[in-house]
Design a protein around this motif. Structure first.
Motif, PDB file in Angstrom:
ATOM      1  N   SER A 100      44.781  49.449  33.337  1.00 41.45           N
ATOM      2  CA  SER A 100      44.005  48.549  34.200  1.00 41.45           C
ATOM      3  C   SER A 100      43.353  47.435  33.391  1.00 41.45           C
ATOM      4  N   VAL A 101      42.913  47.738  32.173  1.00 45.04           N
ATOM      5  CA  VAL A 101      42.334  46.708  31.304  1.00 45.04           C
ATOM      6  C   VAL A 101      43.392  45.689  30.924  1.00 45.04           C
ATOM      7  N   GLN A 102      44.588  46.157  30.576  1.00 48.49           N
ATOM      8  CA  GLN A 102      45.664  45.253  30.170  1.00 48.49           C
ATOM      9  C   GLN A 102      46.174  44.438  31.347  1.00 48.49           C
ATOM     10  N   GLN A 103      46.232  45.035  32.520  1.00 45.80           N
ATOM     11  CA  GLN A 103      46.613  44.269  33.713  1.00 45.80           C
ATOM     12  C   GLN A 103      45.561  43.214  34.043  1.00 45.80           C
ATOM     13  N   GLY A 104      44.300  43.547  33.798  1.00 43.38           N
ATOM     14  CA  GLY A 104      43.239  42.564  34.018  1.00 43.38           C
ATOM     15  C   GLY A 104      43.389  41.352  33.126  1.00 43.38           C
ATOM     16  N   ALA A 105      43.893  41.543  31.897  1.00 46.48           N
ATOM     17  CA  ALA A 105      44.117  40.415  30.997  1.00 46.48           C
ATOM     18  C   ALA A 105      45.192  39.488  31.559  1.00 46.48           C
ATOM     19  N   LEU A 106      46.242  40.050  32.158  1.00 45.13           N
ATOM     20  CA  LEU A 106      47.287  39.213  32.767  1.00 45.13           C
ATOM     21  C   LEU A 106      46.754  38.484  33.994  1.00 45.13           C
ATOM     22  N   ARG A 107      45.870  39.123  34.747  1.00 42.96           N
ATOM     23  CA  ARG A 107      45.265  38.434  35.896  1.00 42.96           C
ATOM     24  C   ARG A 107      44.380  37.279  35.419  1.00 42.96           C
ATOM     25  N   ASP A 108      43.660  37.495  34.321  1.00 43.40           N
ATOM     26  CA  ASP A 108      42.861  36.405  33.753  1.00 43.40           C
ATOM     27  C   ASP A 108      43.761  35.237  33.350  1.00 43.40           C
ATOM     28  N   LEU A 109      44.915  35.556  32.748  1.00 39.97           N
ATOM     29  CA  LEU A 109      45.845  34.508  32.339  1.00 39.97           C
ATOM     30  C   LEU A 109      46.377  33.751  33.554  1.00 39.97           C
ATOM     31  N   ASP A 110      46.718  34.470  34.599  1.00 41.23           N
ATOM     32  CA  ASP A 110      47.228  33.825  35.808  1.00 41.23           C
ATOM     33  C   ASP A 110      46.168  32.926  36.435  1.00 41.23           C
ATOM     34  N   GLN A 111      44.914  33.365  36.429  1.00 37.15           N
ATOM     35  CA  GLN A 111      43.839  32.537  36.964  1.00 37.15           C
ATOM     36  C   GLN A 111      43.590  31.313  36.095  1.00 37.15           C
ATOM     37  N   ALA A 112      43.749  31.467  34.776  1.00 31.98           N
ATOM     38  CA  ALA A 112      43.583  30.332  33.871  1.00 31.98           C
ATOM     39  C   ALA A 112      44.633  29.258  34.156  1.00 31.98           C
ATOM     40  N   PHE A 113      45.861  29.664  34.429  1.00 26.32           N
ATOM     41  CA  PHE A 113      46.897  28.688  34.771  1.00 26.32           C
ATOM     42  C   PHE A 113      46.623  28.061  36.133  1.00 26.32           C
ATOM     43  N   ALA A 114      46.117  28.859  37.076  1.00 25.75           N
ATOM     44  CA  ALA A 114      45.783  28.300  38.387  1.00 25.75           C
ATOM     45  C   ALA A 114      44.699  27.237  38.258  1.00 25.75           C
ATOM     46  N   ASN A 115      43.705  27.488  37.420  1.00 28.08           N
ATOM     47  CA  ASN A 115      42.653  26.495  37.191  1.00 28.08           C
ATOM     48  C   ASN A 115      43.206  25.247  36.507  1.00 28.08           C
ATOM     49  N   PHE A 116      44.166  25.451  35.606  1.00 25.24           N
ATOM     50  CA  PHE A 116      44.764  24.304  34.910  1.00 25.24           C
ATOM     51  C   PHE A 116      45.545  23.424  35.881  1.00 25.24           C
ATOM     52  N   TYR A 117      46.366  24.036  36.727  1.00 29.41           N
ATOM     53  CA  TYR A 117      47.170  23.256  37.666  1.00 29.41           C
ATOM     54  C   TYR A 117      46.295  22.585  38.729  1.00 29.41           C
ATOM     55  N   ALA A 118      45.131  23.175  39.025  1.00 27.77           N
ATOM     56  CA  ALA A 118      44.229  22.573  40.015  1.00 27.77           C
ATOM     57  C   ALA A 118      43.340  21.501  39.406  1.00 27.77           C
ATOM     58  N   GLY A 119      43.436  21.289  38.101  1.00 24.35           N
ATOM     59  CA  GLY A 119      42.624  20.274  37.439  1.00 24.35           C
ATOM     60  C   GLY A 119      41.207  20.703  37.136  1.00 24.35           C
TER      61      GLY A 119
END
Length: 420
Positions: free
Chosen positions: A84-103
């Motif tokens: 669950s901790v390692q999956q949370g890191a991938l979710r953080d990465l996905d959110q970081a890309f979402a923030n990047f694409y949204a500016g």
């Protein structure tokens, strides 16, 4: 909203917390490298198999989650950690890309290996109250870790997830909770706030508020420790003396962070409970602290002229130390965006609050303001705060809302007026 509490793990739990943080960093960096590599391949070769790309399938959170299962099976040390901790890191990465694409943010950066920083996500929250001041939270594969209760227990039990962080030798857990209720003063008062470097906050009713910092003795000690750290070896993880120096620097950093956090919370609570309307300049702090562009010498290729980078760096540090962004963010959290008016900062320091005359000569110095047209005198920061408030009240009045504290466009800086 987050309710941040300090963790007090025992020595055995410290090892587990550190492993979770290292695992999360490893998975995040590996996922970022995989996405970055796929983007480079797509850019240079295209997405079709006949063009020679390695894989035409886009990399998403779902594909990386499935590959994480295979990676855990191949690496026993990763399998020993929490999925669950390692999956949370991938979710953080996905959110970081979402923030990047949204500016909203820059391109995600790799998390560097640092024994004094780290963190991970805990998705399933199980808390237990031991007494009035102490509670426990269950961390995967570690068990119950004690934390100090400094907020309402009802707020903590409403948490849907949490994030464990390590900063400067301290472990904390931030419980994600529903937004807190807005603070309503009911006084009908309005105030304008001018944010500056010399005076952190200047209000339209004449108050000057300064953000805390290290004392002169602490600043001198901090400088000596940084100079000592620069001379100490970083090979093979650094020497024992280097670790001692880092610990001593961490003490000063924690002290400064605690003072600033306490100042932010107390100051914003005061404004939220005292005023119904607050007006501030709509400053773009991120743009204000950018490095100056390089100035190539046209006569000598490869040579650059002076661009004032050193002086700009000093100003940038002063701006960041004034906590302009954190102050406004917390103020809007407590009062709501509707009660915090952002106004155009153009020429607020040159405009007279009494007659509205705008001229560079009105401001004689950093602190002295004297209008060339009507002779109005006062502190320059207080005058600017009154102008900010006047612009906000004009905007609210034009929108057809009730305006607290409105008497005239000229002297709209009094926070004690309450006539509609």
């Amino acid at each position: 909203m987050s309710v941040r509490q300090r963790l007090y793990p025992d020595p055995g739990q410290l090892v587990g917390l550190r492993k979770h943080a290292d695992d999360a960093r490893f998975v995040f960096n590996l996922g970022l490298e995989q996405r970055s590599f796929w983007r480079r391949e797509k850019h240079t070769r295209g997405t079709h198999a006949e063009h020679g790309s390695l894989d035409a399938t886009p990399i998403t959170l779902g594909t990386q989650m499935r590959e994480l299962v295979q990676l855990r099976a191949a690496l026993p040390w990763l399998w020993a950690g929490s999925s669950s901790v390692q999956q949370g890191a991938l979710r953080d990465l996905d959110q970081a890309f979402a923030n990047f694409y949204a500016g909203r943010a820059k391109y995600p950066a790799f998390k560097r290996r640092d024994d004094r920083a780290g963190g991970f996500v805990v998705r399933d929250i199980f808390v237990r109250r031991l007494n009035r001041r102490w509670g426990t939270v269950t961390v995967p594969k570690i068990g119950r870790v004690r934390f100090r209760i400094t907020r309402s227990w009802a707020d903590i039990t409403q948490a849907t997830s949490a994030r464990v962080t390590l900063r400067n030798g301290r472990w904390h857990i931030a419980f994600t909770t529903p937004p807190a209720e807005r603070t309503l003063s009911g006084t009908g008062a309005a105030v304008g706030i001018d944010r500056g470097v010399r005076n952190t906050l200047a209000t339209s009713d004449g108050r000057m508020i300064q953000a805390p910092s290290l004392t002169k003795v602490e600043q001198a000690r901090f400088l000596r420790l940084e100079q000592r750290l620069a001379r100490q070896s970083r090979k093979d993880g650094g020497s024992r003396r280097r670790q001692v120096t880092l610990d001593q620097l961490a003490v000063l950093r924690r002290r400064l962070a605690d003072r600033r956090t306490d100042w932010i919370e107390q100051t914003t609570t005061h404004f939220a409970s005292t005023y119904d309307q607050v007006a501030v300049e709509d400053l773009r702090v991120r743009n204000m602290v950018r490095r100056p562009a390089a100035k190539p010498d046209p006569a000598q290729p490869g040579v650059f002229l002076s661009n004032g980078a050193r002086a700009k760096a000093v100003l940038n540090r002063s701006i960041l130390a004034s906590l302009w962004g954190r102050f406004l963010t917390r103020l809007e959290h407590k009062m709501g965006s509707a009660r915090v008016a952002r106004v155009n900062p153009r020429n607020t320091s040159r405009t007279c609050a009494a007659c509205g005359h705008c001229a560079p000569g009105n401001r004689e110095s950093q602190a002295v303001f004297e209008c060339e047209a009507c002779g109005h005198q006062g502190h320059a920061d207080t005058n600017a705060a009154a102008v900010i408030l006047g612009r906000a009240l004009d905007s609210i009045s034009a929108a057809g809302h009730a305006v607290p504290g409105r008497r005239s466009p000229a002297l709209a800086g009094s926070a004690n007026q309450s006539d509609p």
